[in-house]
Design a protein around this motif. Sequence first.
Motif, mmCIF file in Angstrom:
data_model
loop_
_atom_site.group_PDB
_atom_site.id
_atom_site.type_symbol
_atom_site.label_atom_id
_atom_site.label_comp_id
_atom_site.label_asym_id
_atom_site.label_seq_id
_atom_site.Cartn_x
_atom_site.Cartn_y
_atom_site.Cartn_z
ATOM 1 N N MET A 9 0.851 -1.196 0.000
ATOM 2 C CA MET A 9 0.000 0.000 0.000
ATOM 3 C C MET A 9 0.883 1.241 0.000
ATOM 4 N N THR A 10 0.675 2.162 -0.932
ATOM 5 C CA THR A 10 1.480 3.368 -1.010
ATOM 6 C C THR A 10 1.100 4.307 0.117
ATOM 7 N N GLU A 11 2.082 5.180 0.482
ATOM 8 C CA GLU A 11 1.852 6.095 1.597
ATOM 9 C C GLU A 11 0.690 7.024 1.279
ATOM 10 N N GLY A 12 -0.213 7.173 2.266
ATOM 11 C CA GLY A 12 -1.361 8.053 2.093
ATOM 12 C C GLY A 12 -2.551 7.382 1.449
ATOM 13 N N ALA A 13 -2.384 6.146 0.928
ATOM 14 C CA ALA A 13 -3.509 5.456 0.292
ATOM 15 C C ALA A 13 -4.472 4.947 1.353
ATOM 16 N N GLU A 14 -5.735 4.908 0.996
ATOM 17 C CA GLU A 14 -6.752 4.381 1.909
ATOM 18 C C GLU A 14 -6.560 2.877 2.064
ATOM 19 N N PRO A 15 -6.743 2.337 3.298
ATOM 20 C CA PRO A 15 -6.657 0.893 3.459
ATOM 21 C C PRO A 15 -7.771 0.209 2.676
ATOM 22 N N LYS A 16 -7.517 -1.018 2.281
ATOM 23 C CA LYS A 16 -8.545 -1.771 1.567
ATOM 24 C C LYS A 16 -9.762 -1.944 2.456
ATOM 25 N N PRO A 17 -10.958 -1.865 1.864
ATOM 26 C CA PRO A 17 -12.143 -2.100 2.686
ATOM 27 C C PRO A 17 -12.194 -3.544 3.186
ATOM 28 N N ALA A 18 -12.754 -3.723 4.348
ATOM 29 C CA ALA A 18 -12.923 -5.075 4.894
ATOM 30 C C ALA A 18 -14.020 -5.793 4.117
ATOM 31 N N ARG A 19 -13.706 -6.987 3.634
ATOM 32 C CA ARG A 19 -14.674 -7.780 2.873
ATOM 33 C C ARG A 19 -15.512 -8.594 3.853
ATOM 34 N N VAL A 20 -16.818 -8.382 3.823
ATOM 35 C CA VAL A 20 -17.704 -8.914 4.865
ATOM 36 C C VAL A 20 -18.807 -9.774 4.263
ATOM 37 N N VAL A 21 -19.089 -10.900 4.927
ATOM 38 C CA VAL A 21 -20.266 -11.719 4.639
ATOM 39 C C VAL A 21 -21.241 -11.567 5.802
ATOM 40 N N VAL A 22 -22.516 -11.403 5.489
ATOM 41 C CA VAL A 22 -23.572 -11.285 6.500
ATOM 42 C C VAL A 22 -24.359 -12.593 6.545
ATOM 43 N N ALA A 23 -24.550 -13.136 7.753
ATOM 44 C CA ALA A 23 -25.323 -14.368 7.914
ATOM 45 C C ALA A 23 -26.472 -14.119 8.880
ATOM 46 N N ASP A 24 -27.695 -14.208 8.375
ATOM 47 C CA ASP A 24 -28.895 -14.035 9.207
ATOM 48 C C ASP A 24 -30.050 -14.715 8.496
ATOM 49 N N ASP A 25 -30.855 -15.487 9.248
ATOM 50 C CA ASP A 25 -31.909 -16.260 8.590
ATOM 51 C C ASP A 25 -33.150 -15.436 8.287
ATOM 52 N N GLN A 26 -33.295 -14.247 8.878
ATOM 53 C CA GLN A 26 -34.461 -13.405 8.609
ATOM 54 C C GLN A 26 -34.142 -12.476 7.433
ATOM 55 N N THR A 27 -34.884 -12.658 6.354
ATOM 56 C CA THR A 27 -34.581 -11.931 5.114
ATOM 57 C C THR A 27 -34.580 -10.423 5.307
ATOM 58 N N VAL A 28 -35.596 -9.897 5.975
ATOM 59 C CA VAL A 28 -35.701 -8.445 6.152
ATOM 60 C C VAL A 28 -34.520 -7.921 6.967
ATOM 61 N N VAL A 29 -34.178 -8.648 8.031
ATOM 62 C CA VAL A 29 -33.055 -8.230 8.870
ATOM 63 C C VAL A 29 -31.750 -8.306 8.084
ATOM 64 N N ARG A 30 -31.567 -9.414 7.375
ATOM 65 C CA ARG A 30 -30.339 -9.592 6.595
ATOM 66 C C ARG A 30 -30.182 -8.487 5.564
ATOM 67 N N GLU A 31 -31.245 -8.202 4.835
ATOM 68 C CA GLU A 31 -31.168 -7.161 3.804
ATOM 69 C C GLU A 31 -30.940 -5.787 4.423
ATOM 70 N N GLY A 32 -31.527 -5.569 5.612
ATOM 71 C CA GLY A 32 -31.321 -4.291 6.295
ATOM 72 C C GLY A 32 -29.874 -4.109 6.721
ATOM 73 N N ILE A 33 -29.270 -5.203 7.231
ATOM 74 C CA ILE A 33 -27.860 -5.129 7.646
ATOM 75 C C ILE A 33 -26.967 -4.883 6.438
ATOM 76 N N VAL A 34 -27.248 -5.583 5.344
ATOM 77 C CA VAL A 34 -26.459 -5.397 4.120
ATOM 78 C C VAL A 34 -26.562 -3.953 3.637
ATOM 79 N N MET A 35 -27.779 -3.403 3.689
ATOM 80 C CA MET A 35 -27.982 -2.016 3.244
ATOM 81 C C MET A 35 -27.213 -1.045 4.141
ATOM 82 N N LEU A 36 -27.272 -1.285 5.468
ATOM 83 C CA LEU A 36 -26.551 -0.416 6.405
ATOM 84 C C LEU A 36 -25.047 -0.487 6.154
#
Length: 227
Positions: A1-28
């Motif tokens: 990573m070059t000096e001053g460059a932004e760190p790479k974003p954290a790659r995240v998987v969301v696991a939740d069995d409630q569709t509405v909750v899962r989609e809300g977390i992904v949106m947030l």
Amino acid sequence: MTEGAEPKPARVVVADDQTVVREGIVMLLGLLPGIEVVGAAGDGEEAVELVAELAPDVVLMDLRMPRCDGVEATRRIRAEHPGTQVVVLTTFADDESLFPALKAGARGYLTKDAGGDEIVRAVRSVLSGDAGLSPSIQRRLLERLSDPEPPQPVAVEAPDGLTAREVEVLALIAEGLSNQEIARKLHVSTATVKTHINNLFAKTGIKDRAQAVRYAYAKGLVRPPMG
């Protein structure tokens, strides 16, 4: 990573069995800096599969899901894919949810009332090798560590199909503790204690607490008081 460059974003998987909750977390998460959602799972089994496929940095893991719950999924992910960290994100903050998840390898634990900033801090913390725990969870851990351990039942094979937890509750009944006192000792709700008592009464044919005490002594599950 070059000096001053932004760190790479954290790659995240969301696991939740409630569709509405899962989609809300992904949106947030999509609105939060430094986080990239790369997948979403509807249960623990799918979460394990997505980790194998996508190698994310972090899984935000619900606990109570079908097929494979969050604790088992966490255990499998940490064993099979140690490069992926797990942060629990759940409705439940009781000890019977918290401690198994941490023992399974979760490095963070948040409840679903956590704000976006708190989620980002937890993700960054676990990626830097620290624990990502909400303040309320930190307090609970400190309370658990500062409390004396409840009396341990005698190490014998449990009769009548009793579970280890039911034997523990039975031992505390024999100590003369009320349901509320047992709940505080074991860091669970009074309703959970009542469920354990109902189950052990049904398995043993015990009708009341006096019979429970006699049963515990007769089966050698606790030692009678000295003197």
